[in-house]
Design a protein around this motif. Structure first.
Motif, PDB file in Angstrom:
ATOM      1  N   PRO A  50       0.804  -1.233   0.000  1.00  0.00           N
ATOM      2  CA  PRO A  50       0.000   0.000   0.000  1.00  0.00           C
ATOM      3  C   PRO A  50       0.829   1.272   0.000  1.00  0.00           C
ATOM      4  O   PRO A  50       1.951   1.314   0.511  1.00  0.00           O
ATOM      5  N   ASP A  51       0.248   2.296  -0.624  1.00  0.00           N
ATOM      6  CA  ASP A  51       0.794   3.661  -0.603  1.00  0.00           C
ATOM      7  C   ASP A  51       2.151   3.789  -1.285  1.00  0.00           C
ATOM      8  O   ASP A  51       2.860   4.776  -1.081  1.00  0.00           O
ATOM      9  N   ARG A  52       2.536   2.761  -2.061  1.00  0.00           N
ATOM     10  CA  ARG A  52       3.821   2.796  -2.792  1.00  0.00           C
ATOM     11  C   ARG A  52       4.979   3.145  -1.856  1.00  0.00           C
ATOM     12  O   ARG A  52       5.910   3.856  -2.222  1.00  0.00           O
ATOM     13  N   THR A  53       4.929   2.614  -0.643  1.00  0.00           N
ATOM     14  CA  THR A  53       5.887   2.980   0.402  1.00  0.00           C
ATOM     15  C   THR A  53       6.698   1.769   0.852  1.00  0.00           C
ATOM     16  O   THR A  53       6.157   0.683   1.063  1.00  0.00           O
ATOM     17  N   PHE A  54       7.999   1.981   1.007  1.00  0.00           N
ATOM     18  CA  PHE A  54       8.900   0.957   1.531  1.00  0.00           C
ATOM     19  C   PHE A  54       9.936   1.642   2.420  1.00  0.00           C
ATOM     20  O   PHE A  54      10.007   2.869   2.487  1.00  0.00           O
ATOM     21  N   GLY A  55      10.723   0.855   3.111  1.00  0.00           N
ATOM     22  CA  GLY A  55      11.692   1.420   4.044  1.00  0.00           C
ATOM     23  C   GLY A  55      13.118   1.266   3.565  1.00  0.00           C
ATOM     24  O   GLY A  55      13.496   0.206   3.050  1.00  0.00           O
ATOM     25  N   VAL A  56      13.909   2.302   3.731  1.00  0.00           N
ATOM     26  CA  VAL A  56      15.339   2.267   3.422  1.00  0.00           C
ATOM     27  C   VAL A  56      16.117   2.232   4.738  1.00  0.00           C
ATOM     28  O   VAL A  56      15.908   3.090   5.607  1.00  0.00           O
ATOM     29  N   VAL A  57      16.968   1.228   4.869  1.00  0.00           N
ATOM     30  CA  VAL A  57      17.842   1.126   6.043  1.00  0.00           C
ATOM     31  C   VAL A  57      19.278   1.000   5.555  1.00  0.00           C
ATOM     32  O   VAL A  57      19.555   0.382   4.527  1.00  0.00           O
ATOM     33  N   ALA A  58      20.193   1.594   6.293  1.00  0.00           N
ATOM     34  CA  ALA A  58      21.603   1.583   5.907  1.00  0.00           C
ATOM     35  C   ALA A  58      22.300   0.337   6.440  1.00  0.00           C
ATOM     36  O   ALA A  58      22.115  -0.053   7.595  1.00  0.00           O
ATOM     37  N   LEU A  59      23.109  -0.271   5.586  1.00  0.00           N
ATOM     38  CA  LEU A  59      23.917  -1.422   5.981  1.00  0.00           C
ATOM     39  C   LEU A  59      25.020  -0.992   6.954  1.00  0.00           C
ATOM     40  O   LEU A  59      25.599   0.086   6.795  1.00  0.00           O
ATOM     41  N   ARG A  60      25.319  -1.829   7.903  1.00  0.00           N
ATOM     42  CA  ARG A  60      26.390  -1.514   8.852  1.00  0.00           C
ATOM     43  C   ARG A  60      27.774  -1.811   8.274  1.00  0.00           C
ATOM     44  O   ARG A  60      28.765  -1.269   8.767  1.00  0.00           O
ATOM     45  N   SER A  61      27.845  -2.653   7.260  1.00  0.00           N
ATOM     46  CA  SER A  61      29.132  -2.992   6.656  1.00  0.00           C
ATOM     47  C   SER A  61      28.994  -3.051   5.143  1.00  0.00           C
ATOM     48  O   SER A  61      28.053  -3.666   4.626  1.00  0.00           O
ATOM     49  N   PRO A  62      29.927  -2.425   4.408  1.00  0.00           N
ATOM     50  CA  PRO A  62      29.883  -2.509   2.945  1.00  0.00           C
ATOM     51  C   PRO A  62      30.213  -3.898   2.423  1.00  0.00           C
ATOM     52  O   PRO A  62      30.007  -4.181   1.245  1.00  0.00           O
ATOM     53  N   LEU A  63      30.727  -4.765   3.272  1.00  0.00           N
ATOM     54  CA  LEU A  63      31.098  -6.122   2.875  1.00  0.00           C
ATOM     55  C   LEU A  63      29.938  -7.101   3.009  1.00  0.00           C
ATOM     56  O   LEU A  63      30.037  -8.242   2.565  1.00  0.00           O
ATOM     57  N   LEU A  64      28.846  -6.652   3.615  1.00  0.00           N
ATOM     58  CA  LEU A  64      27.727  -7.536   3.873  1.00  0.00           C
ATOM     59  C   LEU A  64      27.019  -7.903   2.575  1.00  0.00           C
ATOM     60  O   LEU A  64      26.716  -7.042   1.745  1.00  0.00           O
ATOM     61  N   ARG A  65      26.752  -9.181   2.390  1.00  0.00           N
ATOM     62  CA  ARG A  65      26.095  -9.664   1.181  1.00  0.00           C
ATOM     63  C   ARG A  65      24.645 -10.059   1.416  1.00  0.00           C
ATOM     64  O   ARG A  65      23.877 -10.165   0.472  1.00  0.00           O
ATOM     65  N   GLU A  66      24.249 -10.299   2.642  1.00  0.00           N
ATOM     66  CA  GLU A  66      22.885 -10.740   2.928  1.00  0.00           C
ATOM     67  C   GLU A  66      22.466 -10.234   4.297  1.00  0.00           C
ATOM     68  O   GLU A  66      23.225 -10.327   5.260  1.00  0.00           O
ATOM     69  N   VAL A  67      21.253  -9.691   4.381  1.00  0.00           N
ATOM     70  CA  VAL A  67      20.706  -9.216   5.652  1.00  0.00           C
ATOM     71  C   VAL A  67      19.696 -10.221   6.164  1.00  0.00           C
ATOM     72  O   VAL A  67      18.723 -10.552   5.472  1.00  0.00           O
ATOM     73  N   ASP A  68      19.915 -10.732   7.370  1.00  0.00           N
ATOM     74  CA  ASP A  68      18.924 -11.605   7.984  1.00  0.00           C
ATOM     75  C   ASP A  68      18.819 -11.376   9.488  1.00  0.00           C
ATOM     76  O   ASP A  68      18.216 -12.169  10.204  1.00  0.00           O
ATOM     77  N   ASP A  69      19.383 -10.240   9.947  1.00  0.00           N
ATOM     78  CA  ASP A  69      19.380  -9.964  11.376  1.00  0.00           C
ATOM     79  C   ASP A  69      19.423  -8.459  11.582  1.00  0.00           C
ATOM     80  O   ASP A  69      20.004  -7.722  10.771  1.00  0.00           O
ATOM     81  N   LEU A  70      18.841  -7.992  12.671  1.00  0.00           N
ATOM     82  CA  LEU A  70      18.849  -6.558  12.978  1.00  0.00           C
ATOM     83  C   LEU A  70      20.261  -5.998  13.102  1.00  0.00           C
ATOM     84  O   LEU A  70      20.501  -4.829  12.792  1.00  0.00           O
ATOM     85  N   ASP A  71      21.198  -6.818  13.547  1.00  0.00           N
ATOM     86  CA  ASP A  71      22.567  -6.346  13.725  1.00  0.00           C
ATOM     87  C   ASP A  71      23.243  -5.992  12.405  1.00  0.00           C
ATOM     88  O   ASP A  71      24.291  -5.336  12.403  1.00  0.00           O
ATOM     89  N   HIS A  72      22.659  -6.382  11.289  1.00  0.00           N
ATOM     90  CA  HIS A  72      23.266  -6.127   9.984  1.00  0.00           C
ATOM     91  C   HIS A  72      22.964  -4.732   9.435  1.00  0.00           C
ATOM     92  O   HIS A  72      23.593  -4.296   8.480  1.00  0.00           O
TER      93      HIS A  72
END
Length: 246
Positions: A50-72
């Motif tokens: 809905p509302d054409r809305t999504f969230g942008v979050v910044a990665l904690r590491s430029p080396l990260l290849r996959e996000v599956d945890d809040l710590d990432h």
């Protein structure tokens, strides 16, 4: 900095992790090529999200290849609205998006959709006057800080792109929004942009933007004085296309 109030309303929001920070009221172009984010784009366009809305979050590491945890990722992010989507060959898209509002990320769901789904709650600014309740003094301080920040913005623009003119926010822009709009023109490191996003007090945020613009204007002036035959020294300022997991 997270909003831990028990009554803070929570909602589900698709997530797009990036190696950059989106600020409210500012634009962010995105090039989408990975299948899961093609699907997110399609869901935004069809109204499945809905509302054409999504969230942008910044990665904690430029080396990260996959996000599956809040710590990432950084857990303070910015909701973005999809303004325009240009289809490209092979199902890719060029997107135009605009930052809307900040949120706190409480949880990440990696299973319900091809893309990440976050559980978020809205994060609003504190009152302009803070705890003093002196609105008149706060407005006067905001006006002075606004003038200083605009002057720092002019210095930065003159140093960064002297031949390209200057984009100035309207004179009636409120202090909370002004800090974001001025910072958006500056090639700041991710850590600085994230700190601005997390700052809930409008006047300290505007003061920090003024400091950062003056700092970066000084760096740019020094770089212009360096002979052009030397290697590019502008790495690490956060410039360039936003890198994502997409």
């Amino acid at each position: 900095m997270a909003d831990t109030r028990p009554d803070a309303a929570r909602e589900a929001l698709p997530l797009f992790p990036l190696q950059t920070v989106l600020l409210p009221g500012t634009s962010l172009p995105l090039h989408v090529f990975e299948p899961r984010y093609r699907q997110l784009t399609a869901d935004l366009l069809t109204g499945a999200v809905p509302d054409r809305t999504f969230g942008v979050v910044a990665l904690r590491s430029p080396l990260l290849r996959e996000v599956d945890d809040l710590d990432h990722v950084h857990t303070i992010g910015c909701a973005a609205r999809l303004e325009e989507a240009k289809p490209l060959p092979d199902g890719r898209y060029d997107l135009t998006t605009t930052g809307m509002r900040r949120f706190v990320l409480h949880d990440i769901d990696t299973r319900s959709a091809p893309y990440l789904i976050g559980t978020v709650s809205r994060l609003d600014d504190l009152p302009l006057a803070g705890e003093s309740d002196d609105d008149e003094a706060a407005e006067e301080a905001a006006s002075r800080l606004g003038d200083l920040a605009r002057a720092a913005h002019r210095r930065y623009c003159d140093a960064a792109w002297p031949d390209e003119g200057r984009r100035t926010p309207p004179s009636d822009t409120d202090p909370a929004t002004l800090s974001y709009l001025l910072a958006a023109d500056c090639r700041l490191p991710l850590t600085d942009r994230q700190a601005l996003l997390e700052q809930r007090a409008p006047l300290p945020r505007l003061r920090e933007v003024c400091r950062l613009l003056n700092r970066e204007a000084g760096f740019r002036s020094l770089l212009r004085a360096v002979p052009t035959s030397l290697p590019d020294m502008d790495g690490g300022t956060g410039a360039g296309t936003a890198r994502s997991l997409n």
